[in-house]
Write an enzyme that holds these catalytic residues in place. Structure first.
Site, PDB file in Angstrom:
ATOM      1  N   ASP A  79       5.495  -5.371  55.005  1.00 39.35           N
ATOM      2  CA  ASP A  79       5.399  -6.485  54.048  1.00 39.35           C
ATOM      3  C   ASP A  79       5.547  -7.813  54.798  1.00 39.35           C
ATOM      4  O   ASP A  79       6.528  -8.526  54.639  1.00 39.35           O
ATOM      5  CB  ASP A  79       6.516  -6.298  52.999  1.00 39.35           C
ATOM      6  CG  ASP A  79       6.490  -7.353  51.910  1.00 39.35           C
ATOM      7  OD1 ASP A  79       5.476  -8.068  51.775  1.00 39.35           O
ATOM      8  OD2 ASP A  79       7.503  -7.467  51.184  1.00 39.35           O
TER       9      ASP A  79
ATOM     10  N   GLY B  57       0.840  -1.207   0.000  1.00 35.56           N
ATOM     11  CA  GLY B  57       0.000   0.000   0.000  1.00 35.56           C
ATOM     12  C   GLY B  57       0.870   1.250   0.000  1.00 35.56           C
ATOM     13  O   GLY B  57       1.962   1.242   0.570  1.00 35.56           O
TER      14      GLY B  57
END
Ligand code: SPV
Ligand code: MG
Length: 431
Positions: free
Chosen positions: A206, A92
């Site tokens: 944590d 194209g």
């Protein structure tokens, strides 16, 4: 007389009438050979395709205009063109400008060598695969599709790049950030749901004080607004009896990999210097967890990852290798080898050895402390996934602290305006 050859290179992930137009034009010129871009070639300039190479090949070779399909392994046409020496290349006319301009120049140059011709049909307006893909992304992604994307990325990319996400906004940064740098297309491939940053954003340590239900609720919010794969940090998975429920919930949500670490007792983050009270699980017990997780999942695509903490606890290479082989035998789909050294020596000694083992599995690195180590070095040393485990939270915390301090000192907010997002920008951030 021998029929002429027309060469067309395609990705052909989402087919539309533009592709058919090109193939039809090519078929009027001769036998059509399609150079179908491999997943690896596509991943160098955009997201990996929805359909893999085999699936795309099946579609293309059954189009009536196509004579033959061969792989095109690079974006560059030259190797295939040299091999086939087609009379025509059909593309194209949209590539006359933009990033493909250079590729086009090379095609013209090489075709001259055998008097081949470039044929450029007018680009079909208002249709492009990218536009269709954007629409698909807007519609979201099914959990099955998201789960399987991580394995595909591991197969296609040199290294899979994962960044920590602790809420939807950070998920969106990971989802949307794209950089085109010279020839390179850069993006994060997925998200890491970190126990550290999930805990810190809730003001807790944590140590599993934030339970899985809370984390999964946050996780679902991230998955609501993103499509990329997510790796979940499951700590040590808790009790053996509970693992299958956790895996099933995470799989249903669309998580691509669940990481279990081989520690027991009260959880402590691996990056603390002092690990005296931290205990590693017995190989036998941890293998049971891996097997339990493997048996719980429904999809073949969900990855169960074994995370080895031998280096964190000051044990040596042989302990790490022994564990990696046992975990791999028990069914682990990948191994995360963790380290808190300033350089990658120990993890590289591990990868060198483990990648020669018959139980070898894809390796994951978490370069938090050895941050000078580049992705190129990780690739060279046989790692397949890199996790930047806490960086978005570490970025936001000092920025917020600084702004809070400045407002306090100035007794107004004018002084911080330049440092923060303008109101206009923030109110229209989410369209
Ligand atoms: C996390 O991000 O929660 C991790 C990695 O598990 S580390 O913090 O290094 O333990
Ligand atoms: Mg963690």
């Amino acid at each position: 007389m021998k029929k002429k050859i027309a060469y067309v290179a395609l990705s052909a992930d989402i087919l539309h009438e533009g592709h058919i137009n090109i193939l039809k034009t090519a078929s009027k010129l001769g036998n059509v050979v399609v150079g179908l871009l491999t997943d690896e070639a596509i991943s160098t300039y955009k997201k990996i395709p929805y359909l893999d190479f085999k699936q795309r090949k099946t579609v293309i070779q059954n189009i009536k205009y196509v004579t033959k399909v061969i792989p095109q392994k690079t974006l560059d046409y030259v190797p295939n063109l040299k091999y086939i020496k087609p009379d025509f290349v059909v593309h194209g006319d949209d590539w006359k400008t933009g990033i493909q301009k250079k590729t086009r120049g090379k095609v013209i140059k090489i075709l001259k060598k055998w008097s081949g011709k470039l044929v450029e049909p007018k680009y079909t307006k208002n249709i492009s695969s990218s536009k269709i893909k954007e629409k698909i992304y807007e519609a979201g992604i099914s959990p099955e599709n998201r789960v399987s994307r991580l394995k595909r990325l591991i197969n296609v990319k040199k290294i899979v790049r994962i960044l920590e996400s602790h809420n939807s906004l950070t998920g969106l940064i990971i989802e949307n950030l794209k950089i085109n740098k010279k020839k390179e297309y850069l993006e994060f491939d997925g998200m890491w749901s970190s126990s550290l940053t999930d805990s810190l954003t809730r003001g807790k340590p944590d140590n599993q004080a934030v339970d899985y239900s809370t984390r999964i609720s946050g996780l679902n919010e991230i998955l609501d607004v993103t499509t990329k794969p997510l790796i979940f940090d499951a700590d040590n998975g808790g009790r053996l009896e509970h693992i299958s429920y956790l895996v099933k919930t995470l799989e249903r949500a669309g998580v691509s990999a669940v990481v279990f670490e081989d520690k027991i007792g009260l959880k402590k983050n691996s990056l603390f210097e002092d690990q005296k009270k931290t205990k590693q699980d017995l190989i036998k017990n941890f293998c049971k967890k891996i097997t339990k997780a493997k048996n719980a999942k429904i999809s073949d695509d969900l990855m169960i990852v074994a995370r080895i903490e031998s280096f964190i606890l000051g044990k040596g290479l042989s302990d790490a290798i022994k564990r990696a082989e046992a975990y791999s035998k028990a069914g682990a789909d990948a191994i995360l080898i963790h380290s808190k050294e300033k350089n990658p020596k120990e993890i590289f000694s591990f990868s060198k050895k483990f990648n020669k083992s018959k139980f070898k599995k894809p390796l994951i690195a978490v370069p938090s402390t050895y941050s000078k180590t580049s992705e190129t070095m990780l690739i060279k040393n046989g790692f397949k996934i890199v996790i930047y485990a806490n960086h978005l939270l570490r970025a936001s915390y000092p920025a917020m602290q600084d702004v809070a301090k400045k407002i306090l000192l100035s007794k107004r907010s004018f002084e911080v305006e330049k440092k923060i997002s303008p109101i206009k920008e923030i109110i229209s951030l989410i369209k």
